[in-house]
Design a protein around this motif. Structure first.
Motif, short mmCIF file in Angstrom:
data_model
loop_
_atom_site.label_atom_id
_atom_site.label_comp_id
_atom_site.label_asym_id
_atom_site.label_seq_id
_atom_site.Cartn_x
_atom_site.Cartn_y
_atom_site.Cartn_z
N ALA A 35 -1.02 -9.84 9.65
CA ALA A 35 0.18 -9.01 9.73
C ALA A 35 -0.05 -7.71 8.96
N PRO A 36 0.71 -6.66 9.27
CA PRO A 36 0.53 -5.40 8.54
C PRO A 36 0.66 -5.59 7.03
N ASN A 37 -0.28 -4.96 6.31
CA ASN A 37 -0.27 -4.93 4.85
C ASN A 37 -0.30 -6.32 4.22
N THR A 38 -1.19 -7.17 4.75
CA THR A 38 -1.39 -8.50 4.19
C THR A 38 -2.26 -8.42 2.94
N GLY A 39 -1.78 -8.96 1.84
CA GLY A 39 -2.54 -8.95 0.59
C GLY A 39 -3.13 -10.32 0.28
N LEU A 40 -4.42 -10.37 -0.06
CA LEU A 40 -5.10 -11.60 -0.42
C LEU A 40 -6.00 -11.33 -1.62
N SER A 41 -6.49 -12.39 -2.25
CA SER A 41 -7.39 -12.20 -3.38
C SER A 41 -8.22 -13.44 -3.63
N VAL A 42 -9.37 -13.22 -4.26
CA VAL A 42 -10.15 -14.28 -4.88
C VAL A 42 -9.99 -14.03 -6.37
N PRO A 43 -9.16 -14.84 -7.05
CA PRO A 43 -8.81 -14.56 -8.45
C PRO A 43 -10.04 -14.30 -9.32
N GLY A 44 -9.96 -13.21 -10.05
CA GLY A 44 -11.03 -12.85 -10.96
C GLY A 44 -12.20 -12.14 -10.32
N LEU A 45 -12.18 -12.00 -8.95
CA LEU A 45 -13.32 -11.37 -8.26
C LEU A 45 -12.91 -10.15 -7.43
N ILE A 46 -12.01 -10.35 -6.46
CA ILE A 46 -11.68 -9.25 -5.55
C ILE A 46 -10.21 -9.33 -5.12
N ASN A 47 -9.67 -8.17 -4.78
CA ASN A 47 -8.36 -8.06 -4.14
C ASN A 47 -8.55 -7.39 -2.78
N LEU A 48 -7.79 -7.87 -1.79
CA LEU A 48 -7.93 -7.32 -0.44
C LEU A 48 -6.57 -6.97 0.14
N THR A 49 -6.55 -5.92 0.97
CA THR A 49 -5.42 -5.60 1.82
C THR A 49 -5.93 -5.56 3.25
N LEU A 50 -5.35 -6.38 4.11
CA LEU A 50 -5.76 -6.46 5.51
C LEU A 50 -4.72 -5.79 6.41
N ASN A 51 -5.20 -5.11 7.43
CA ASN A 51 -4.32 -4.43 8.38
C ASN A 51 -3.34 -3.51 7.65
N GLY A 52 -3.89 -2.71 6.74
CA GLY A 52 -3.05 -1.75 6.02
C GLY A 52 -2.51 -0.68 6.97
N GLN A 53 -1.21 -0.52 7.01
CA GLN A 53 -0.60 0.45 7.93
C GLN A 53 0.33 1.39 7.16
N SER A 54 0.24 2.67 7.51
CA SER A 54 1.12 3.67 6.91
C SER A 54 1.38 4.76 7.93
N SER A 55 2.47 5.49 7.73
CA SER A 55 2.84 6.55 8.67
C SER A 55 3.44 7.73 7.92
N SER A 56 3.10 8.92 8.38
CA SER A 56 3.68 10.13 7.80
C SER A 56 4.90 10.61 8.57
N GLY A 57 5.24 9.88 9.66
CA GLY A 57 6.39 10.27 10.46
C GLY A 57 6.38 9.57 11.81
N THR A 58 7.45 9.71 12.56
CA THR A 58 7.56 9.07 13.87
C THR A 58 6.44 9.53 14.79
N GLY A 59 5.78 8.56 15.43
CA GLY A 59 4.72 8.88 16.37
C GLY A 59 3.35 9.02 15.75
N GLN A 60 3.24 8.81 14.42
CA GLN A 60 1.94 8.87 13.75
C GLN A 60 1.69 7.56 13.02
N LEU A 61 0.44 7.06 13.08
CA LEU A 61 0.11 5.80 12.42
C LEU A 61 -1.32 5.81 11.94
#
Length: 287
Positions: A191-217
């Motif tokens: 799903a958009p902006n899914t956060g996961l981690s392996v504690p003490g090793l790495i942090n991840l964001t999957l399917n990061g989505q952002s928009s500066s306005g309507t019609g832009q992604l």
């Protein structure tokens, strides 16, 4: 009398033609603009070092598509780094003259392919597994392993924009003395902006989505921040689409020329009427 009616008909026809010229002068030609960009891989090292695949971009002014950048860069563009040593980089872009655009970006194993198909769809054929070395933790080597990791997006001038991320057999693996242990399996369609981690090793964001306005992604398949070691982070598959728009009307004949078109139309109508009148007088004199 029939001849008089015929002359009037000819005059009306010419007048309509003149008015049509005037309408043509004011009629706009519409052209939808579109744009997209993509980047396959960014590797950030502690101390500010950066290895990048660069980016590709596409734009369309409503009639002509322009594409810049390498859509399938070789690994050599990443320079001297040991995070990824084999695989395929893809950063494909399109911008169509109907106001739609598409982008598809990410990494695949050797032998894989990534292209943009009909309707802006992202077509991917995974190859062998691709491995990104994330560093060490004691005796263990920590890696990101997958058949393919990529994002895609499309946008229209309506305006609207959509995006997705796909991770094919993606996982975080710890290897000790040649034995692999999966620390974390990554979802295939997060799903958009899914956060996961392996504690003490790495942090991840999957399917990061952002928009500066309507019609832009903007969609990023995977963003990883490492905890410790020389690697600061990895960003895989960033696709940007839009904003696309309906361009302002462009007159077929410049507005400055509209009075001339109107004048020519009126002149044509008047000339036609005058010729018809002379013909009637000559006919009356012969009768």
């Amino acid at each position: 009398m029939p001849r008089v009616r015929s002359g009037l008909a000819r005059t009306a026809t010419v007048l309509v033609g003149g008015l049509a010229m005037a309408v043509l002068a004011a009629s706009p030609a519409m052209a939808d603009t579109s744009q997209s960009s993509a980047s396959a891989l960014q590797i950030s090292l502690l101390g500010g070092g950066l290895a990048s695949s660069g980016s590709a971009s596409a734009s369309n002014d409503g009639t002509t598509e322009s594409i810049s950048g390498n859509q399938n860069p070789p690994l050599a563009v990443l320079g001297a780094q040991n995070v990824i040593t084999a695989g395929v980089l893809g950063q494909n872009v399109r911008a169509y003259n109907d106001g739609t655009s598409a982008a598809c970006a990410g990494v695949l194993g050797t032998g894989g392919t990534i292209t943009i198909g009909p309707g802006g769809s992202c077509l991917v054929t995974p190859g062998a597994a691709v491995t990104l070395n994330l560093g060490t933790n004691g005796l263990a080597t920590i890696s990101l392993v997958a058949d393919a990791i990529y994002s895609s997006c499309t946008a229209t001038s309506s305006p609207s924009a959509t995006g997705t991320t796909s991770l094919v057999n993606a996982r975080i693996v710890s290897t000790v003395l040649g034995v692999d242990t999966t620390l974390l399996s990554l979802p295939a369609s997060p799903a958009p902006n899914t956060g996961l981690s392996v504690p003490g090793l790495i942090n991840l964001t999957l399917n990061g989505q952002s928009s500066s306005g309507t019609g832009q992604l903007s969609v990023t398949a995977l963003n990883l921040t490492a905890i410790g070691g020389a690697l600061a982070g990895v960003t895989i598959g960033t696709s940007n689409c839009g904003a696309n728009a309906v361009a302002p009307p462009i007159p077929v004949i410049p507005l400055a020329g509209a009075p001339l078109a109107l004048g020519l139309g009126a002149l044509a109508a008047g000339t036609g009427g005058g010729i018809s009148f002379v013909r009637r007088r000559l006919a009356a004199a012969r009768s």
